[in-house]
Structure formats: C-alpha cells, structure tokens
Design an enzyme around this catalytic site. Structure first.
Site, PDB file in Angstrom:
ATOM      1  N   HIS A  44     -30.391   1.986 -28.337  1.00  0.00           N
ATOM      2  CA  HIS A  44     -30.828   2.564 -29.613  1.00  0.00           C
ATOM      3  C   HIS A  44     -32.361   2.532 -29.714  1.00  0.00           C
ATOM      4  CE1 HIS A  44     -26.784   0.786 -30.848  1.00  0.00           C
ATOM      5  NE2 HIS A  44     -26.631   2.041 -31.179  1.00  0.00           N
ATOM      6  N   GLN A  68     -15.203   9.105 -38.350  1.00  0.00           N
ATOM      7  CA  GLN A  68     -15.128   9.327 -36.909  1.00  0.00           C
ATOM      8  C   GLN A  68     -14.234   8.307 -36.204  1.00  0.00           C
ATOM      9  OE1 GLN A  68     -19.520   8.805 -36.496  1.00  0.00           O
ATOM     10  NE2 GLN A  68     -19.009   7.768 -34.579  1.00  0.00           N
ATOM     11  N   VAL A 183     -29.544   3.619 -21.260  1.00  0.00           N
ATOM     12  CA  VAL A 183     -30.166   2.322 -20.969  1.00  0.00           C
ATOM     13  C   VAL A 183     -29.048   1.375 -20.538  1.00  0.00           C
ATOM     14  CG1 VAL A 183     -31.499   0.402 -21.886  1.00  0.00           C
ATOM     15  CG2 VAL A 183     -32.008   2.742 -22.623  1.00  0.00           C
TER      16      VAL A 183
HETATM   17  P1  AMP Z   1     -24.066   4.484 -31.920  1.00  0.00           P
HETATM   18  O1  AMP Z   1     -24.714   3.439 -32.741  1.00  0.00           O
HETATM   19  O2  AMP Z   1     -23.127   3.951 -30.877  1.00  0.00           O
HETATM   20  O3  AMP Z   1     -23.476   5.607 -32.743  1.00  0.00           O
HETATM   21  O4  AMP Z   1     -25.223   5.165 -31.079  1.00  0.00           O
HETATM   22  C1  AMP Z   1     -26.328   5.745 -31.718  1.00  0.00           C
HETATM   23  C2  AMP Z   1     -27.120   6.518 -30.691  1.00  0.00           C
HETATM   24  O5  AMP Z   1     -27.561   5.634 -29.665  1.00  0.00           O
HETATM   25  C3  AMP Z   1     -26.292   7.629 -30.006  1.00  0.00           C
HETATM   26  O6  AMP Z   1     -27.107   8.775 -29.843  1.00  0.00           O
HETATM   27  C4  AMP Z   1     -25.963   7.008 -28.682  1.00  0.00           C
HETATM   28  O7  AMP Z   1     -25.744   7.938 -27.658  1.00  0.00           O
HETATM   29  C5  AMP Z   1     -27.214   6.193 -28.414  1.00  0.00           C
HETATM   30  N1  AMP Z   1     -26.937   5.134 -27.443  1.00  0.00           N
HETATM   31  C6  AMP Z   1     -25.945   4.220 -27.500  1.00  0.00           C
HETATM   32  N2  AMP Z   1     -25.951   3.444 -26.395  1.00  0.00           N
HETATM   33  C7  AMP Z   1     -26.971   3.894 -25.627  1.00  0.00           C
HETATM   34  C8  AMP Z   1     -27.488   3.516 -24.353  1.00  0.00           C
HETATM   35  N3  AMP Z   1     -26.968   2.525 -23.630  1.00  0.00           N
HETATM   36  N4  AMP Z   1     -28.549   4.198 -23.870  1.00  0.00           N
HETATM   37  C9  AMP Z   1     -29.100   5.225 -24.581  1.00  0.00           C
HETATM   38  N5  AMP Z   1     -28.654   5.630 -25.777  1.00  0.00           N
HETATM   39  C10 AMP Z   1     -27.600   4.972 -26.297  1.00  0.00           C
END
Ligand code: AMP
Length: 295
Positions: A44, A68, A183
């Site tokens: 994030h 979702q 990441v």
């Molecule tokens: P989430 O909180 O899981 O909804 O993720 C929020 C944003 O962070 C989304 O755009 C995800 O794709 C991105 N994200 C989550 N994990 C990673 C990661 N390991 N590397 C890069 N972006 C991430």
C-alpha cells in the site's frame, strides 16, 4: 516520521474531505488517490509514495467495503489497524486519510451498482460472483468523493486494476489510473493484509504461490510454450504445500483475460490458492521481448 512532514489529516465524511481539498483545487494542485481497505503494508505504502512523487496532494482512503465480500467471506475478520495505519501514512507523507463509516458510503436507499463486463467474469469473478460489482461501485464512488486526477492501484490485484480501467474508459470517468508493481517479502511472498491470518507454518507453505509463478517463467525461458503443461507443473508445486486448495491457475491474455493455450505473446500467469483456509492471490506477467518474468 520525518520532522518536516505534518500528520495526515483524518477525515470521516465526504463533506469534510471536500472542504479540506478546496484549497488544493483552487490553486490548481493535482490530487492523487490511493484506495485501500487498511491494515497497511509496504505494498500500500508504495502506492502512496508513487502518488507523492507525482501529485501535489495525496488522499488515502481506508474502507473495508462490505459489498465486495461474499457470504461466508472474511468481512468481519478482516484486519483493522487504524492507529498503525495512520502512523505509517504519516511516515510516508500522505496528506489526507478518508475513513468513512459504512453509512457514509452507502445510504439506506443505495440502489445503484456498477457491473463491468467480460474482464470481470473469469478468475476472481468466477470464484467471487459479486466481488467486482462491489469493487467497481465503491471505487467509482471514491473517485467521485475525492475528485482526484490520478488513482493508484497495485498489480497484486491485476484483474481489479483491469476492471477499474475498463470502467473508467466506458463511463468517461476523468481520472488516470496507474498500476504499480507488486511488493514482495524478501522470500517472494506477495504482501497482503490477509497474510496476517497465516500461522508461521502456513506462511512458509504460502511460498508455493511465488514458487509456482517463478517456475512458469523458467519453463517459458526454457522453451515450453504449452499453457496446459506449464499449469500442470505449477499445480504440482502448489500441491506440495499440504492443505492447499487451488481456486485457479490461469495463463491468460493480459488485456482480455481470455485463456492462452500457446505462450507466444505476453501472458498473465495468475493463481488463487487457499492455504489452511486463507485465500491468497498472486500473479506475474511473462513475456515481452525476452519471455522472462516481469513483475
Ligand atoms: P487492499 O487494501 O487489499 O484493497 O489494497 C489496496 C491497494 O493496494 C490495491 O490497489 C492493491 O492492489 C494494492 N496492493 C495490495 N497489496 C499489494 C502489494 N503487495 N504490492 C503492491 N500493491 C498492493
């Protein structure tokens, strides 16, 4: 926290956010948006840094979006860690953090939903039937709430980024979408808020996702072009983690998500696996010029 960066401002309502952003807008500053569900990790934060590098003002949203999650999924158990999140966001210099209540996002008479077509159907869409309807709807609402010029998403949720791009193009939403690299932990596990569910043993076994993606890249480099043969070898690697339930192993076109049978063009390799009941996803792009892994 760096001594010069002020604390990000925590706001709970759209009205408060809009009032806070009025000055930036008046002065012609660009606003970057990073939508998240919180329990923040370096994945994030990489999006926040990308926004900071490009925009005058960075807004992070933290909202665990009920629409979702399907019945029986982990909505109630989903990790929530606002204090730690705020500290991390202060460290990387976010300007505003919108943490709306469920009622702020979905009024009692909410009745409008965004349904994206074919790119939302396979993979995650097939296993989580109303997932992308919930994602697309909340993301469009966040776009409208914040009025950012640029929004940042992770390749970790490759299909989600594709669904958002489709929605933005189809509905003429005036925002640019950036997709940032995955990441990973030093051993290759893709960072995810859901990794917190894993016991130390399951955490170790979860490495099979990354190992299977690496194997796919190696096989292609060695000349293997059969998607079925690659998927079978990946399946064998994942099966080595006891109690791993494979939702899918997919080799698909990176733009349409249609299945690929012969790997002769850039191909998205995507996996979804439940390790001890924790559902993890990961992916990589194979191809371009050299047919190596690009991430
Ligand atoms: P989430 O909180 O899981 O909804 O993720 C929020 C944003 O962070 C989304 O755009 C995800 O794709 C991105 N994200 C989550 N994990 C990673 C990661 N390991 N590397 C890069 N972006 C991430």
């Amino acid at each position: 926290m760096s001594p010069t960066s002020p604390e990000p401002k925590l706001v709970r309502t759209v009205a408060e956010l809009r009032a806070s952003l009025a000055g930036v807008r008046r002065s012609g500053g660009t606003i970057g948006l990073v939508p998240t569900m919180g329990a923040l990790h370096e994945g994030h934060l990489s999006l926040v840094r990308a926004s900071k590098a490009e925009c005058d003002c960075t807004v992070v949203t933290i909202f665990v979006n009920p629409s979702q999650f399907g019945p029986g999924e982990d909505l109630d158990a989903y990790p929530r860690a606002l204090e730690a999140d705020m500290a991390a966001l202060a460290d990387c210099g976010a300007d505003f953090v919108l943490v709306p209540s469920e009622g702020e996002v979905y009024g009692p008479d909410h009745a409008t939903w965004v349904e994206v077509g074919s790119v939302a159907q396979p993979l995650e869409g097939a296993h989580r039937p109303s997932h992308f309807r919930g994602v697309a709807t909340v993301v469009l609402k966040l776009f409208n709430m914040v009025g950012a010029q640029v929004a940042y998403f992770g390749q970790k949720d490759y299909q989600q980024a594709l669904v958002i791009k489709r929605m933005v193009a189809d509905l003429d939403v005036p925002i640019e979408i950036r997709v940032c690299p995955i990441v990973r932990e030093p051993d290759g596990l893709a960072m995810s808020s859901r990794n917190a569910y894993l016991s130390p043993d399951a955490r170790q076994r979860a490495l099979v996702l990354w190992k299977s993606l690496c194997l796919a890249g190696e096989l292609v480099e060695q000349g293997q072009r059969s998607a079925r043969a690659i998927a079978e070898k990946m399946r064998a690697v994942i099966a080595m983690a006891g109690d791993a339930k494979i939702d899918y192993i997919a080799l698909v076109d990176p733009d349409t998500l249609e299945p690929v049978t012969v790997v002769e063009r850039p191909t998205l390799v995507a996996v979804a696996v439940q390790i001890d009941g924790t559902r993890l996803i990961d992916n990589c792009l194979i191809g371009d010029e050299g047919l190596g892994i690009r991430n």
